[in-house]
Design an enzyme around this catalytic site. Structure first.
Site, PDB file in Angstrom:
ATOM      1  N   SER A 191      -0.444  -1.856   3.038  1.00  0.00           N
ATOM      2  CA  SER A 191       0.334  -0.937   4.455  1.00  0.00           C
ATOM      3  C   SER A 191       0.780  -2.510   4.848  1.00  0.00           C
ATOM      4  O   SER A 191       2.064  -3.344   4.461  1.00  0.00           O
ATOM      5  CB  SER A 191      -1.313  -1.125   6.023  1.00  0.00           C
ATOM      6  OG  SER A 191      -0.700  -0.417   7.328  1.00  0.00           O
ATOM      7  N   ASP A 360       2.441  10.018   3.535  1.00  0.00           N
ATOM      8  CA  ASP A 360       2.026   9.382   3.288  1.00  0.00           C
ATOM      9  C   ASP A 360       0.442  10.199   4.502  1.00  0.00           C
ATOM     10  O   ASP A 360       0.203   9.232   5.389  1.00  0.00           O
ATOM     11  CB  ASP A 360       0.665   8.730   2.519  1.00  0.00           C
ATOM     12  CG  ASP A 360       1.504   7.014   3.609  1.00  0.00           C
ATOM     13  OD1 ASP A 360       1.965   7.412   5.364  1.00  0.00           O
ATOM     14  OD2 ASP A 360       1.476   5.797   3.380  1.00  0.00           O
ATOM     15  N   HIS A 394      -2.457   7.409   3.475  1.00  0.00           N
ATOM     16  CA  HIS A 394      -1.546   6.175   2.955  1.00  0.00           C
ATOM     17  C   HIS A 394      -3.189   4.749   3.039  1.00  0.00           C
ATOM     18  O   HIS A 394      -3.370   4.081   2.115  1.00  0.00           O
ATOM     19  CB  HIS A 394      -1.728   5.804   4.940  1.00  0.00           C
ATOM     20  CG  HIS A 394      -0.940   4.717   4.840  1.00  0.00           C
ATOM     21  ND1 HIS A 394      -0.010   3.919   5.286  1.00  0.00           N
ATOM     22  CD2 HIS A 394      -1.574   3.503   5.447  1.00  0.00           C
ATOM     23  CE1 HIS A 394       0.538   2.617   4.896  1.00  0.00           C
ATOM     24  NE2 HIS A 394      -0.554   2.459   6.125  1.00  0.00           N
TER      25      HIS A 394
END
Length: 419
Positions: A191, A360, A394
């Protein structure tokens, strides 16, 4: 001494991230054929400690100064403060950043010293999987947490705290390589960690990168932000912005999140999303090109909007420029992801209608695919691979068994590559 400790804390924690997970309680021998790994987690993994000095003058309430002189305490994530209306104003005040117009840079609130505290709680699945194939904490596996509030700045603009991060990470990578027979490291990010890693790499010469970093493995990172972030920028609760959650830093009481240098780093960028309408109202449709106008409509002041234009947009537009280095991008797909937000009557205080697309859950497919063009499409890029893992999220990409197995497989492939 306080300033020195403040500056040293990130490095001290970088060099001692405590991974204690083992494969079923069994210590797996460290393999000497593995390149060392440095992990950069998502922003929510980077826990912050704080202490209040004599210079701290509480504005929200006199009781906010009760910790003055008592040493370090947990600042982020502080679940107790997030859930207690009485503590929330103090928490917001101590967490915020201040932009100094003279220094042209962000700093902590006056009288608040902040240091980075490492944690493995949200990457424990990945850590366990890596230890299961022979990695070991402190020998060939290291963590690089960071203060998620700060961000890189465009060339010519100061970003002192991000520079500290760059220096600390550079030293960590060099030491990790030295401890492992001068093998270059593999950077593995999740991320927002991918944003910081690319910002870091852009500030180091190509010669240094090739000597010290073998491969960049970016997980759950897009090249142009994501539309879901707009729901934080234009909150349905209006100016009250309650209740705040750790996953939504822009919603912290008192608009604390909007003071962060990183506040707008994940907004959709024009380079990726173009003129497609992302926020729709009766009066106007807002595309990625209209982010300054949207921020103004959502209540951000002229100085905040100006900083988006001058500090954030130039960085995110050029952040993933190639060639970075041998790179593998791994993303999850097949999850409903906000693609368009509709305020039918133009009232931002009301719950909008939402149009979903692929992604996601946090990053849109368009942002992921853009990596193939921005990095993979550059003829000078040394090596590039794009991997899509279906039907995971995610965060699930580094926790779900089938996804985690694929991530580790790609890391091993990077380790064994001969380039």
């Amino acid at each position: 001494m306080g300033v020195q400790l403040h500056r040293l804390l990130p490095l001290l924690f970088l060099l001692s991230w405590p991974f204690f997970l083992r494969d079923g309680g069994r210590r797996v021998p460290v393999r000497d054929d593995l390149h060392p790994i440095v992990l950069l987690p998502g922003h929510s993994c980077s826990q912050l400690l704080a202490r209040l000095t004599d210079d701290y003058e509480p504005a929200a309430s006199p009781s906010c100064g009760v910790r003055k002189g008592t040493g370090w305490f947990r600042l982020w994530e502080n679940d107790t403060a997030l859930q207690d209306p009485a503590l929330l104003p103090c928490y917001a005040e101590q967490l915020k950043l201040v932009f100094d117009p003279v220094a042209r840079d962000y700093r902590d609130a006056k009288g608040v010293d902040v240091g980075v505290m490492s944690t493995n709680s949200c990457m424990k699945g990945l850590v366990a999987a890596l230890e299961g194939i022979g990695y070991k904490d402190g020998e060939n596996l290291f963590g690089a947490p960071y203060d998620f509030r700060y961000a890189p700045a465009p060339p010519g603009q100061p970003a002192l705290q991000f520079s500290y991060f760059v220096s600390s990470l550079r030293l960590l990578i060099e030491r990790a390589s030295e401890r492992n027979g001068n093998k270059p490291v593999i950077l593995v990010t999740h991320s927002h960690g991918g944003i910081n890693a690319t910002g870091f790499l852009n500030q180091n010469a190509v010669r240094w990168r090739r000597r010290n970093v073998k491969h960049l493995v970016m997980v759950s990172t897009g090249a142009g932000g994501g539309v879901p972030m707009l729901k934080s920028v234009v909150p349905t609760t209006g100016g009250n912005r309650t209740p705040p959650t750790p996953s939504d830093v822009l919603s912290v009481s008192g608009n604390t999140g909007r003071t962060f240098g990183s506040a707008f780093m994940a907004l959709p960028t024009p380079k990726v999303f173009g003129h497609a309408p992302l926020v729709v109202t009766q009066a106007k449709n807002y595309s990625a090109y209209d982010m300054p106008e949207l921020l103004a409509e959502a209540g951000f002041d002229d100085e905040e909007v100006a900083r988006y234009r001058s500090r954030v947009l130039p960085v995110v537009t050029n952040l993933f420029r190639a060639p970075i280095m041998p790179t593998t991008c791994i993303n999850a797909v097949g999850v409903a992801t906000v693609e368009r937000i509709v305020y039918s009557d133009g009232d931002f205080s009301k719950e909008p209608e939402v149009v979903y697309g692929d992604g996601d859950g946090s990053i849109n497919l368009a942002s992921m695919v853009a990596l193939d063009t921005v990095i993979g499409g550059d003829p000078d890029q040394e090596h590039y691979k794009s991997v899509f893992i279906p039907n995971t999220t995610h965060s699930g990409i580094i926790t779900d068994g089938f996804a985690l197995e694929r991530v580790v497989t790609e890391i091993l492939e990077a380790n064994n590559a001969s380039y």
